[in-house]
Design an enzyme around this catalytic site. Sequence first.
Site, mmCIF file in Angstrom:
data_model
loop_
_atom_site.group_PDB
_atom_site.id
_atom_site.type_symbol
_atom_site.label_atom_id
_atom_site.label_comp_id
_atom_site.label_asym_id
_atom_site.label_seq_id
_atom_site.Cartn_x
_atom_site.Cartn_y
_atom_site.Cartn_z
ATOM 1 N N HIS A 1 40.960 36.283 50.714
ATOM 2 C CA HIS A 1 42.153 35.958 49.915
ATOM 3 C C HIS A 1 41.740 35.395 48.553
ATOM 4 O O HIS A 1 42.224 35.840 47.509
ATOM 5 C CB HIS A 1 42.995 34.945 50.699
ATOM 6 C CG HIS A 1 44.141 34.336 49.952
ATOM 7 N ND1 HIS A 1 45.450 34.552 50.295
ATOM 8 C CD2 HIS A 1 44.192 33.473 48.897
ATOM 9 C CE1 HIS A 1 46.251 33.874 49.489
ATOM 10 N NE2 HIS A 1 45.501 33.209 48.629
ATOM 11 N N GLU A 2 40.846 34.403 48.567
ATOM 12 C CA GLU A 2 40.495 33.715 47.323
ATOM 13 C C GLU A 2 39.598 34.569 46.432
ATOM 14 O O GLU A 2 39.853 34.704 45.233
ATOM 15 C CB GLU A 2 39.808 32.370 47.631
ATOM 16 C CG GLU A 2 40.663 31.384 48.395
ATOM 17 C CD GLU A 2 41.921 30.952 47.648
ATOM 18 O OE1 GLU A 2 42.001 31.145 46.415
ATOM 19 O OE2 GLU A 2 42.853 30.442 48.301
ATOM 20 N N HIS B 1 42.683 37.174 44.889
ATOM 21 C CA HIS B 1 43.049 36.618 43.587
ATOM 22 C C HIS B 1 42.123 37.098 42.471
ATOM 23 O O HIS B 1 42.503 37.084 41.296
ATOM 24 C CB HIS B 1 43.021 35.087 43.621
ATOM 25 C CG HIS B 1 44.183 34.460 44.329
ATOM 26 N ND1 HIS B 1 45.480 34.799 44.065
ATOM 27 C CD2 HIS B 1 44.233 33.504 45.298
ATOM 28 C CE1 HIS B 1 46.301 34.076 44.826
ATOM 29 N NE2 HIS B 1 45.563 33.293 45.587
ATOM 30 N N GLU C 1 50.535 35.518 45.733
ATOM 31 C CA GLU C 1 50.029 35.117 47.048
ATOM 32 C C GLU C 1 50.111 36.266 48.045
ATOM 33 O O GLU C 1 49.249 36.422 48.914
ATOM 34 C CB GLU C 1 50.802 33.906 47.570
ATOM 35 C CG GLU C 1 50.608 32.638 46.758
ATOM 36 C CD GLU C 1 49.154 32.231 46.611
ATOM 37 O OE1 GLU C 1 48.365 32.471 47.555
ATOM 38 O OE2 GLU C 1 48.799 31.686 45.557
#
Length: 697
Positions: free
Chosen positions: A426-427, A431, A484
């Site tokens: 995710h990070e 992103h 997100e």
Amino acid sequence: MNQAPVIQVNSPVTSFVSPGFNVLNQNEKQYAYHFARASWEGARICYFQRSYESPGLFYIFHKIFSTEKPQDVKQRLQQNGWSEEEVQQLFVYVAAVFQNSGNFKSFGDSKFIPEVSQEKFEQFITTSPGYQVDQVWESIRKYVYNYDKPYGLIDLQEKNGSNSYYSNNLNGELLEAVDKFLIAQGVSELNTRVVKVGEEIHVLVASVNEGQKDLGEVHNHKVKLVYGDFAPFLNSVVTHLTAALQYATNDNQKNMILAYIDHFKSGDVELHKQSQRHWIKDKGPVIETNIGFIETYLDPLKVRAEWEGFVAVVNKEESALLNELVNKAEDIIKYLPWPKEFEVDVYKRPDFTSLEVLAFASSGTPLGINIPNYDDIRQTEGFKNVNLGNTIGKLSKESIKFLDETDQDIFHKYQSEAIFLIVALHELIGHGAGKVFMKDKDGNLNFNLENTINPLTNQKVDSFYNHGEQWHSKFGEFSGAMEECKADATALYLSTYDDVVKLLLPKQSEEERRNTVFAGWLFVVHRAVQGLEFYNPEQKKWGQAHVLARNVILQSLIREDPEIIKITETQQNGKPYMHFKFDQSKLYTTGKKAISNLILHLQVFKSIGAGNEGVQFFSNLAAVNDQFLNYRNIVIQNKFPRRLEIQPNLILQDGQVNLKEYESTFAGIIESQVEHHLENIETTKELFLKVQKLFQN
């Protein structure tokens, strides 16, 4: 009065444990101490950003519990006829106000009230030797228990909410015009609040230095920059950052701190951007930090940021695994479903570390972070990722509600590894991947306008971000949730590639990896179902960006294949209940296809700045039908209490820095928070009475 939520007395308390602190030398401990003090002194700002009454509640609670220990308060109240349960109802409310930096949940932005009666609550305040009833209590008493519109939800007043970023005599249309005007003037909205005083619009800029500057007119209203918002708190921040300078271990840290100091003094966001340039160059520090006005989730318009500061120690073992992921990131990105033109030209390898939090001074603690949020820096200079490992508590089996028994067993067994996997992807990639098409101040584009084809339309790309335009201003209230959603969905998509999973879970067998991946998908969709409580049926609005993101993922899966997730309504303990079954055999087929389509749309919309099309696509998936409204009622009737967190404290005694830990109870949370906030207590009262009244509803 509407039914208002309370924080339940059986809410679990999770402690942040940091064994890494013990191996630090005194120089490192001093550096950590002063950054932690700077973070906590700035965190008082969060109360002013949350609700009108929140700073008043902070002041009263701090005065009471800095004079009396929780045990003394308990004894006083029981002598006045309170039961043990009533004392705990009070303590959980006070602890929750401290943890959330106010009386609105940091996760959901909805108000909570004391479970103890209003009469008892007033008795607790008026009989305390630490607080003499004054104008603070008189100013807020009517708001504490009031959950009627507009007091129950953070939003613009015209949308039946209240907030502390904008005075209630400003409407959305005028605010939008003001923000466009500020961008045109080269003024960032990030560290500001806006109030209408008479016929003038004052943009309050957070800074130590005070002063005013006329900018011009918007809709026949004079617009002024008014510097010095939160000056006393930021002055303390600067004092501790100045003290940290002598313990910096390299030039990047020194230059970062100097830029922070100049930013907080002047209020110039360009100087904060400069601090982040130095920060991303500081690779692999023993002590990791960041501080400032960072995330925009709280602001109803999603352009103004909440205060955040953190200090953490690097977990070397987990960080080594994350660095393996970084080393392979350029190859991993090639798995993503968008054309290469929609990917950054040169991938800047970021620092990615797993951290043990020593202090996270804001209204809530995330599982991971990918910053800075400045797109111009991220695109050309890079970013950092951090995994906040010691903030992730392990769920008990009984708290994992609604899952089919087999799925529940898998999720419970593999949850730690699954969350580590999903948060990491995710990070770093979620992103970090993807290009934003921009025009710079000289009119140059960072992409080829003639040869770039939109994969959704097969037509040439004809839109982009003009200089000064940001993602948040293009996509409005959905911007945070869309970002997100892209990050979560990208993590799910990449978890279907076993070579990626092996990098993070090298000791697992193939079967264990597949179960961990399944547990990761369960983690996201299960949270989507549990998060239905954060949907407001009256306003048809979601109260939390991450929950909305996960529900869009859930809807994408179901719309692609109605058989992939089956929800069966039933009864349990005399109440409506449901069982949630995810068909694991479809994860790598229709599940992956649905997620691939979702992230392709989200990335293309983001790249080209297609706000209207993006919002229309996303809002369609965000809609909650009657069936899911019924599931929402079931969730609310069976919800498990949300956990509260307790953080340690860094204490300076006789020139030595020590880590102080607290009992994992509501009383422990209260004691820790009182000791986190040491300075400017009376100043909090002064600012509340002087400035906060501008935002009073």
